[in-house]
Structure formats: C-alpha cells, structure tokens
Design a protein around this motif. Structure first.
Motif: not given
Length: 121
Positions: A4-5, A18-19, A25-28, A119-120
């Motif tokens: 989710e963003f 992220i799940s 991956f989210a932090t990266w 999204f971005i």
C-alpha cells in the motif's frame, strides 16, 4: 506480495507498507525510488534481464544493495553484507531479519516497481 502506498502531503515523499517478510523492500524503495526517472531506468534494466541480454543487476544504494537475477530479487542492508564478509560467514547461513533483508520473485518485484511508478509519477 501485498503493498500500500501513501504520500506525505507536506514533504511529498512517498511511503510504502509491504506485507510481512518483505519490509526491507519498503525501506529500500522509500530511500532509493522517490524519482520516477530512476524507477523507469531500473525497469528498463529489468527488461534487458528478462530478455536474457544481461545476467544480473547489482545496485548499491545509500543503505541497501539490490541483486536481481532472472527469477529473483534480493535486497540487503549493507550492515548484514559487511558482517557476513567480516565474520567469514557463507551465504548458506541464514541470518534473517525482516527489516534488513528480503527476497521475492522477479515478477512480484516488477509489479511492485510498476505500481510504485504509477503512484509517484
């Protein structure tokens, strides 16, 4: 992989949740992928990987390294990579920490990047 963003209205920086098991991956992505042009270039490189024009992609970011192969995406914090090298640990040893290391299939990773870009952008 579920994600989710969100976008911070003042700073306009994007964040991702992220799940479980894929938090690194989210932090990266939050650190490295705030610019659409950067994400587009990475997706172009992944297309070359999928077309077998290159064998792998290695990227070193500010805190994380990314390794992409034909079927897998891996992200790891530099601290875990440095500790394994310094201690002489081989890659078969599993020092799993959800916040500093994660892996997933390449197709899931591409889906994450394409959704993030939409999204971005």
């Amino acid at each position: 992989m579920e994600f989710e963003f969100r976008k911070h209205f003042i700073s306009e920086s994007a964040t991702v949740k992220i799940s479980m098991g894929h938090e690194a991956f989210a932090t990266w992505l939050e650190q490295e992928g705030q610019q659409a042009s950067w994400v587009k270039k990475l997706l172009e490189q992944i297309a070359l990987l999928q077309q077998h024009q290159i064998n792998e992609i290695k990227m070193q970011g500010s805190e994380f390294s990314l390794l992409l192969t034909e079927g897998e995406a891996q992200v790891a914090n530099h601290s875990i990579l440095n500790n394994q090298e310094e201690l002489g640990l081989d890659e078969d040893m599993n020092f799993y920490d959800l916040e500093i290391q994660a892996s997933c299939g390449l197709e899931d990773f591409v889906n994450l990047l394409e959704s993030w870009l939409a999204f971005i952008d």
